[in-house]
Design a protein around this motif. Structure first.
Motif, PDB file in Angstrom:
ATOM      1  N   LEU A   1       2.529   1.561  -3.572  1.00  0.00           N
ATOM      2  CA  LEU A   1       1.663   2.084  -4.632  1.00  0.00           C
ATOM      3  C   LEU A   1       1.366   3.488  -4.419  1.00  0.00           C
ATOM      4  O   LEU A   1       1.478   4.265  -5.244  1.00  0.00           O
ATOM      5  CB  LEU A   1       0.501   1.280  -4.568  1.00  0.00           C
ATOM      6  CG  LEU A   1       0.166  -0.077  -5.182  1.00  0.00           C
ATOM      7  CD1 LEU A   1      -0.863  -0.728  -4.999  1.00  0.00           C
ATOM      8  CD2 LEU A   1       0.629  -0.011  -6.686  1.00  0.00           C
TER       9      LEU A   1
ATOM     10  N   THR B   1       6.217  -2.301 -10.216  1.00  0.00           N
ATOM     11  CA  THR B   1       5.001  -1.498  -9.882  1.00  0.00           C
ATOM     12  C   THR B   1       3.951  -2.023 -10.634  1.00  0.00           C
ATOM     13  O   THR B   1       2.693  -2.201 -10.140  1.00  0.00           O
ATOM     14  CB  THR B   1       5.359  -0.210 -10.180  1.00  0.00           C
ATOM     15  OG1 THR B   1       6.533   0.309  -9.341  1.00  0.00           O
ATOM     16  CG2 THR B   1       4.168   0.797 -10.168  1.00  0.00           C
TER      17      THR B   1
ATOM     18  N   LEU C   1       2.262  -4.842  -8.789  1.00  0.00           N
ATOM     19  CA  LEU C   1       1.605  -4.484  -7.485  1.00  0.00           C
ATOM     20  C   LEU C   1       0.324  -3.762  -8.155  1.00  0.00           C
ATOM     21  O   LEU C   1      -0.701  -4.255  -7.386  1.00  0.00           O
ATOM     22  CB  LEU C   1       2.363  -3.290  -6.810  1.00  0.00           C
ATOM     23  CG  LEU C   1       3.481  -3.538  -5.976  1.00  0.00           C
ATOM     24  CD1 LEU C   1       4.311  -2.448  -5.237  1.00  0.00           C
ATOM     25  CD2 LEU C   1       3.087  -4.663  -4.934  1.00  0.00           C
ATOM     26  N   ILE C   2       0.305  -3.121  -9.081  1.00  0.00           N
ATOM     27  CA  ILE C   2      -1.131  -2.634  -9.683  1.00  0.00           C
ATOM     28  C   ILE C   2      -1.977  -3.655  -9.901  1.00  0.00           C
ATOM     29  O   ILE C   2      -3.092  -3.689  -9.832  1.00  0.00           O
ATOM     30  CB  ILE C   2      -0.786  -1.562 -10.823  1.00  0.00           C
ATOM     31  CG1 ILE C   2      -0.138  -0.279 -10.193  1.00  0.00           C
ATOM     32  CG2 ILE C   2      -2.072  -1.176 -11.240  1.00  0.00           C
ATOM     33  CD1 ILE C   2       0.486   0.574 -11.119  1.00  0.00           C
TER      34      ILE C   2
ATOM     35  N   TYR D   1      -3.229  -5.343  -7.012  1.00  0.00           N
ATOM     36  CA  TYR D   1      -4.337  -4.433  -6.047  1.00  0.00           C
ATOM     37  C   TYR D   1      -5.598  -4.495  -7.014  1.00  0.00           C
ATOM     38  O   TYR D   1      -6.710  -4.750  -6.370  1.00  0.00           O
ATOM     39  CB  TYR D   1      -3.542  -3.175  -6.416  1.00  0.00           C
ATOM     40  CG  TYR D   1      -4.826  -2.114  -5.838  1.00  0.00           C
ATOM     41  CD1 TYR D   1      -5.057  -1.906  -4.634  1.00  0.00           C
ATOM     42  CD2 TYR D   1      -5.533  -1.142  -6.526  1.00  0.00           C
ATOM     43  CE1 TYR D   1      -5.892  -1.131  -4.052  1.00  0.00           C
ATOM     44  CE2 TYR D   1      -6.378  -0.202  -6.209  1.00  0.00           C
ATOM     45  CZ  TYR D   1      -6.611  -0.362  -4.864  1.00  0.00           C
ATOM     46  OH  TYR D   1      -7.543   0.592  -4.550  1.00  0.00           O
TER      47      TYR D   1
ATOM     48  N   GLN E   1       0.813  -1.096   0.046  1.00  0.00           N
ATOM     49  CA  GLN E   1      -0.009  -0.045   0.085  1.00  0.00           C
ATOM     50  C   GLN E   1       0.828   1.189   0.038  1.00  0.00           C
ATOM     51  O   GLN E   1       0.383   2.310  -0.889  1.00  0.00           O
ATOM     52  CB  GLN E   1      -0.777  -0.044   1.198  1.00  0.00           C
ATOM     53  CG  GLN E   1      -2.134  -0.992   1.127  1.00  0.00           C
ATOM     54  CD  GLN E   1      -2.878  -1.276   2.619  1.00  0.00           C
ATOM     55  OE1 GLN E   1      -2.266  -0.896   3.412  1.00  0.00           O
ATOM     56  NE2 GLN E   1      -3.937  -1.743   2.527  1.00  0.00           N
TER      57      GLN E   1
END
Length: 104
Positions: free
Chosen positions: A16, A91, A94-95, A98, A13
């Motif tokens: 991001l 990233t 991670l996105i 998410y 979190q």
């Protein structure tokens, strides 16, 4: 966000949020697009392409570097910029994670 508030969130979190903050300005998006198409460019290249002052572009580059999205290599007196692909792909993952976790 202060340190005391960031500890209540997960590493993902916080990471991001840091990347989204760095990419939250349209000029930074444009800079990332330009550098992805012109790896190894210098600040002067960006100034000639965009209608922004050199000092403004330098500030945006610093924000992107602080988020570890850019890498710089000194060549002579100039800093040549490239996208930090390890960070970029991390990233992206991670996105993706998410969006998968929040779309259930």
């Amino acid at each position: 966000m202060g340190f005391t508030k960031s500890v209540i969130h997960t590493i993902a979190q916080n990471e991001l949020a840091k990347v989204f903050k760095a990419l939250s300005h349209p000029a930074r998006i444009a800079i990332m697009e330009y550098i992805s198409e012109n790896p190894g460019c210098i600040c002067t290249d960006l100034v000639q392409t965009m209608e922004l002052a050199q000092s403004t572009i330098s500030q945006h580059l610093n924000e992107l570097k602080a988020a570890n999205l850019l890498e710089g290599e000194i060549r002579g007196k100039k800093m040549c910029y490239t996208i930090n692909l390890d960070k970029w792909y991390g990233t992206k993952q991670l996105i993706n994670d998410y969006f998968i976790s929040t779309s259930k």
